[in-house]
Design an enzyme around this catalytic site. Structure first.
Site, mmCIF file in Angstrom:
data_model
loop_
_atom_site.group_PDB
_atom_site.id
_atom_site.type_symbol
_atom_site.label_atom_id
_atom_site.label_comp_id
_atom_site.label_asym_id
_atom_site.label_seq_id
_atom_site.Cartn_x
_atom_site.Cartn_y
_atom_site.Cartn_z
ATOM 1 N N LYS A 195 1.033 -1.046 0.064
ATOM 2 C CA LYS A 195 0.167 -0.258 -0.308
ATOM 3 C C LYS A 195 1.024 1.263 0.172
ATOM 4 O O LYS A 195 1.789 1.344 0.929
ATOM 5 C CB LYS A 195 -0.820 -0.421 1.071
ATOM 6 C CG LYS A 195 -1.665 1.502 1.771
ATOM 7 C CD LYS A 195 -3.020 0.843 2.549
ATOM 8 C CE LYS A 195 -3.627 2.649 3.219
ATOM 9 N NZ LYS A 195 -4.511 2.083 3.726
HETATM 10 C C1 5RP Z 1 -1.660 4.548 8.068
HETATM 11 C C2 5RP Z 1 -3.343 4.175 7.307
HETATM 12 C C3 5RP Z 1 -4.493 4.326 7.369
HETATM 13 O O1 5RP Z 1 -5.053 3.798 8.260
HETATM 14 C C4 5RP Z 1 -5.017 3.888 6.300
HETATM 15 O O2 5RP Z 1 -5.538 3.241 6.215
HETATM 16 C C5 5RP Z 1 -5.097 5.289 5.241
HETATM 17 O O3 5RP Z 1 -6.580 5.438 4.513
HETATM 18 P P1 5RP Z 1 -6.832 6.421 3.730
HETATM 19 O O4 5RP Z 1 -5.263 7.607 3.467
HETATM 20 O O5 5RP Z 1 -7.538 6.090 2.304
HETATM 21 O O6 5RP Z 1 -8.288 7.353 4.765
HETATM 22 O O7 5RP Z 1 -2.941 3.786 6.034
HETATM 23 O O8 5RP Z 1 -0.181 4.154 7.271
#
Ligand code: 5RP
Length: 285
Positions: A195
């Site tokens: 991610k």
């Molecule tokens: C932190 C993360 C977050 O908790 C989250 O999953 C991010 O999601 P978004 O930025 O789309 O609100 O990955 O590192």
């Protein structure tokens, strides 16, 4: 999509979350809702039973931490779960954000019927080594039971302003180089999915990472802009999104997740998806 040389269990779990389109290309819309593990009751997730329940049928996978999963989500809805298993930090001490540890075991993830676990890795921070070791440990344990590992490129307090182009020296910060470097380290230490963020020159990030990539949404921005970077990321080779705030903090979260799906799974342009968003909003009203 590159499945590598994974065993049957991991391949089957990947197939549950990356759904093929009519041309056979597999993509995913994961709904991120793990924020409360370090943000507390994040706007839109104060009571996830209200906001998240109507979104789950549109998600290919959901990524909560165990508190939200066990107390707020219906176990009879079969959407695959990627369970957040690292934490131990809080936004009240931003300077310590990168000090993450494994807080939920792989056995617990299996008990909760997760298809995978997610782990933050903070490259170029004080706690870089500790978070890479957590990833490696989880990757070894998950291999024993066929669970997937999603490695999150977490930026922490020091790098966050740089990534947004706001910090001192940010003009010289090469975000694509950073995310390519971090993402590849995450792959090499055992992640099956990376991610990361969508940034200028993102081709450099894609080129250096061979596992499937999902794009984080980041802070809430106007719907049209979120659909735009989603379309650009998919066109540049991302396999999907793991998006939270830009969906559940939208003016109309159910319309927004469908608009995001239309970009990711149907290849709609951001303009067309925004038209869909407005139509769906109108239909609901
Ligand atoms: C932190 C993360 C977050 O908790 C989250 O999953 C991010 O999601 P978004 O930025 O789309 O609100 O990955 O590192």
């Amino acid at each position: 999509m590159n499945y590598g040389q994974l065993g049957w269990g991991k391949l089957n779990r990947l197939a549950q979350i990356f759904r093929p389109d009519s041309a056979g290309n597999a993509h995913t819309v994961m709904l991120a809702m793990d924020h409360p593990y370090f943000y507390g009751p994040t706007t839109g997730l104060e009571d996830p039973r209200r906001t998240i329940t109507p979104l789950v049928p549109y998600a290919d996978a959901i990524s909560p931490a165990k508190g939200t999963l066990e107390y707020c989500l219906d176990p009879l809805v079969p959407t695959p779960v990627i369970l957040r298993v690292t934490g131990g930090n809080s936004m009240t001490r931003r300077e310590e954000l990168s000090d993450e540890h494994i807080i939920t075991s792989v056995e617990e993830a299996v008990r909760l019927n997760a298809v995978g676990v997610s782990v933050s890795v903070y490259i170029d921070t004080e706690h870089q080594a500790q978070t890479i070791r957590s990833l490696g440990k989880l990757a070894n344990e998950c291999s024993q039971c066929g669970l997937l590992v999603l490695g999150i490129t977490a930026v922490g307090a020091k790098l966050e302003p740089m990534v947004k182009g706001e910090g001192e020296g940010s003009a010289d910060f090469d975000a694509a180089k950073y995310f390519a470097h971090a993402g590849r380290i995450i792959q090499e230490n055992g992640a099956n999915i990376v991610k990361t963020y969508f940034v200028d020159n993102w081709e450099q990030v894609r080129d250096g990472i061979q596992v499937p990539i999902v794009i984080a949404g980041g802070k809430k921005i106007p719907e049209r802009e979120a659909l735009e970077f989603t379309a650009q990321a998919i066109a540049a080779g991302a396999e999907g999104v793991d998006m939270g705030r830009n969906i559940f903090q939208s003016e109309d979260p159910v319309a927004m997740i469908q608009a995001v799906r239309s970009v990711v799974h149907e290849g709609r342009s951001a303009d067309d998806a925004f038209v869909l968003f407005n139509e769906l909003q109108g239909a609901a009203g």
